[in-house]
Write a protein that holds these residues in place. Structure first.
Motif, short mmCIF file in Angstrom:
data_model
loop_
_atom_site.label_atom_id
_atom_site.label_comp_id
_atom_site.label_asym_id
_atom_site.label_seq_id
_atom_site.Cartn_x
_atom_site.Cartn_y
_atom_site.Cartn_z
N ALA A 64 0.91 -1.24 -0.23
CA ALA A 64 0.13 0.02 0.08
C ALA A 64 0.95 1.29 0.03
O ALA A 64 2.07 1.26 0.60
N SER A 65 0.41 2.18 -0.65
CA SER A 65 1.05 3.53 -0.82
C SER A 65 0.35 4.20 0.72
O SER A 65 -0.49 3.83 1.28
N ALA A 66 0.83 5.48 0.77
CA ALA A 66 0.30 6.34 2.03
C ALA A 66 -1.03 6.98 1.44
O ALA A 66 -1.20 6.97 0.24
N VAL A 67 -1.62 7.25 2.16
CA VAL A 67 -3.10 7.85 2.00
C VAL A 67 -2.49 9.15 1.36
O VAL A 67 -1.57 9.90 1.40
N GLY A 118 4.46 7.92 6.07
CA GLY A 118 3.16 7.67 5.21
C GLY A 118 2.52 6.34 5.22
O GLY A 118 1.23 6.14 5.42
N GLU A 119 3.29 5.45 4.64
CA GLU A 119 2.96 4.11 4.63
C GLU A 119 2.74 3.34 5.86
O GLU A 119 2.13 2.42 5.77
N LYS A 120 3.55 3.47 6.78
CA LYS A 120 3.27 2.86 7.81
C LYS A 120 1.84 3.07 8.43
O LYS A 120 1.14 2.22 8.93
N GLY A 164 4.59 0.09 0.80
CA GLY A 164 5.29 0.71 -0.48
C GLY A 164 6.29 1.75 -0.28
O GLY A 164 6.40 2.12 0.75
N PHE A 165 7.18 1.70 -1.28
CA PHE A 165 7.88 2.96 -1.30
C PHE A 165 9.19 3.15 -0.51
O PHE A 165 9.93 3.80 -0.81
N ASN A 166 9.30 2.12 0.61
CA ASN A 166 10.41 2.06 1.33
C ASN A 166 11.22 0.90 1.43
O ASN A 166 10.54 -0.04 1.46
N GLY A 218 6.90 5.11 -5.77
CA GLY A 218 7.45 3.99 -5.62
C GLY A 218 7.01 2.81 -5.16
O GLY A 218 7.39 1.57 -5.12
N SER A 219 5.51 2.76 -4.70
CA SER A 219 4.77 1.59 -4.14
C SER A 219 4.73 0.52 -5.49
O SER A 219 4.66 -0.44 -5.21
N ASP A 220 4.59 1.13 -6.55
CA ASP A 220 4.62 -0.01 -7.76
C ASP A 220 5.95 -0.79 -7.74
O ASP A 220 5.61 -1.96 -8.10
N1 ASP Z 1 3.53 7.81 -1.08
C1 ASP Z 1 4.65 7.61 -2.07
C2 ASP Z 1 4.41 9.13 -3.06
O1 ASP Z 1 3.39 9.68 -2.57
C3 ASP Z 1 4.78 6.64 -2.72
C4 ASP Z 1 3.66 6.11 -3.86
O2 ASP Z 1 2.56 6.76 -3.70
O3 ASP Z 1 3.95 5.25 -4.40
O4 ASP Z 1 5.22 9.40 -3.98
#
Ligand code: ASP
Ligand code: MG
Length: 469
Positions: free
Chosen positions: A39-42, A128-130, A195-197, A212-214
């Motif tokens: 998951a990404s951050a909100v 954010g992702e946590k 995601g992302f980290n 980066g979550s993708d």
């Molecule tokens: N939360 C991060 C961003 O906004 C990563 C993502 O959304 O994939 O860049």
């Protein structure tokens, strides 16, 4: 089947959307699939964390506290709207409180020291992702499923220490991801990974670049040899053009990894530019689908496909806010090393180059950079290159954009460039610069920003991209 699915920030931004995401996960599990969730951050939370780190670095305590309070409110409200089970809500509340405390302490230390390093910034951004994963995990448990959330680093995503844009060490990550995630899957526990980290081999938190979550999802999929990656979004998939510009734009049904990467590089923020890399070798298909339109299969990204003659061009991309720089001097002809010097200066100063072109007369080199780094780039080049024998003039234009025509079918098909530039010329649009990658997957050119949308429309029409293939 083993499916790695990633939920974008927009899908986690409202209680009913989180519920939909959980429903989707549940459907797959009920069908007997094994699922790993990323998951990404909100939405907007990463932006707010960036703002918070800036406010902290200049000790703007009031603004900083305001941002933290708002982030706290946002996540607590989501939690309490979604979770009915009292015990689960209690646990989640404790978890969120301790995360907020940790974030606050970190930001306050930055504010006291007035020092924000790339390393501390990555740590701050990782929150954010946590938050979102803690909430999503509780929401899944609330539906009676077993789940466990963990950070990218805890899951086994190990990266180099290029903070802000870290690259995964794939072999090491692969091993660790298998150790960590396989036992959970065997016990029917759904792993939920931020995601992302990731983290360095020493355990320092890193981030993989915006969006980066993708990438997280595809790294995990390749490590665990998943059957498919699904990137859940609010849009149906990759489009033939930006629907805000081209009303007849439609979803691309099937596209190759190479074409999709090209579109990602050229500005469509639907997918992270490096995200497809890990899945190409293993040929793991990637689907982009809308969580709110389950009848629509979305876009399927796979290995090379048979290109139908009609599908010479797949999509028209458009990058706004670009600046154009032209370095010229008649002495540049036959003088080796000018291009190298230009690009070293820009590279050393972290300026990203979007497009390059040099005429065979060698009298000038033109290139495009993001508009917000244009004046810095021009200043640096003037400072370093003018006054000598070779470079005589450095000029720039700030109101331009890039239009890119993407499609694997262009390779070896003569006449595509002619059609592109004829279509654009017929609209009276002046082309400022042209480049074609030697992969022949794209032809890109620069026009005045005001002409960009017209050029996109003309090309969408010329290649009949509105027709379902
Ligand atoms: N939360 C991060 C961003 O906004 C990563 C993502 O959304 O994939 O860049
Ligand atoms: Mg995002």
């Amino acid at each position: 089947m083993l499916i790695v699915m990633k939920f974008g920030g927009a899908l986690l931004s409202k209680p009913e959307k989180i519920k939909r995401s959980v429903e989707i996960i549940k459907n797959y599990v009920n069908k007997g699939d094994k699922v790993i969730v990323v998951a990404s951050a909100v939405s907007k939370v990463t932006d707010e964390l960036i703002k918070a780190s800036k406010e902290a670095s200049s000790s703007n305590w009031e603004n900083l506290k305001k941002i933290i309070n708002e982030l706290e409110k946002l996540h607590f409200n989501l939690a309490k709207d979604i979770i009915q089970n009292k015990n689960i809500l209690e646990d989640l509340t404790l978890e969120l409180k301790s995360l907020i405390e940790e974030l606050k302490e970190t930001l306050f230390s930055v504010a006291r020291l007035k020092e924000l390093t790339p390393r501390s910034k990555d740590f701050i951004l990782s929150f954010g992702e946590k938050f979102s994963c803690a909430i999503l995990c509780a929401a899944i448990k609330n539906e009676g499923l077993k789940a466990k959330w963990m950070t990218g680093g805890e899951a086994g995503i190990i990266t180099n220490d290029e903070f802000g844009n870290a690259k995964p060490l794939l072999d090491l990550s692969s091993q660790k991801l298998n150790w960590k995630l396989t036992p959970l899957l065997n016990e029917n526990i759904i792993p939920i990974v931020t995601g992302f980290n990731g983290c360095t081999p020493e355990g320092v938190v890193t981030t993989l670049g915006r969006g980066g979550s993708d990438y997280t999802a595809t790294i995990i999929a390749s490590a665990l040899k998943a059957d498919e990656v699904v990137l859940w979004k609010e849009v149906n998939g990759l489009m033939t053009a930006d629907p805000k510009i081209e009303s007849k734009a439609r979803t691309i049904r099937v596209i190759s990894y190479a074409e999709a990467s090209e579109i990602a590089y050229f500005g469509a923020k639907i997918i992270h530019p490096r995200a497809l890399k890990p899945v190409i070798k293993a040929e793991i298909p990637v689907r982009i689908r809308s969580a709110f339109n389950l009848d629509d299969p979305g876009t399927l990204i796979i290995k090379e496909q048979k290109i139908k003659p009609k599908e010479i061009v797949k999509a028209i991309s458009f990058i706004k806010e670009v600046g154009l720089i032209n370095v010229s001097g008649s002495e540049m002809v036959g003088t080796p090393g000018v291009a190298a010097r230009v690009f070293k200066i820009l590279g050393d100063n972290g300026i990203n180059i979007l497009m390059i072109s040099q005429g065979s007369s060698e009298v000038n080199i033109s290139f495009a950079v993001p508009r917000d780094s244009l004046s810095k780039a021009v200043n640096l080049l003037e400072l370093n290159l003018l006054g000598g024998e070779t470079v005589k003039e450095i000029s720039s234009e700030s109101d331009v954009c890039i239009v890119a025509v993407v499609g694997a079918g262009m390779k070896g098909t003569p006449g595509v460039a002619a059609r592109v530039f004829k279509a654009v010329a017929e609209k009276g649009i002046n082309v400022r610069m042209i480049a074609q990658g030697s992969s022949e997957l794209n032809i890109s050119f620069i026009v005045k920003e005001a002409d960009g949308p017209k050029a996109v429309n003309a090309l969408h029409e010329e290649f009949k991209l509105y027709e379902e293939s």
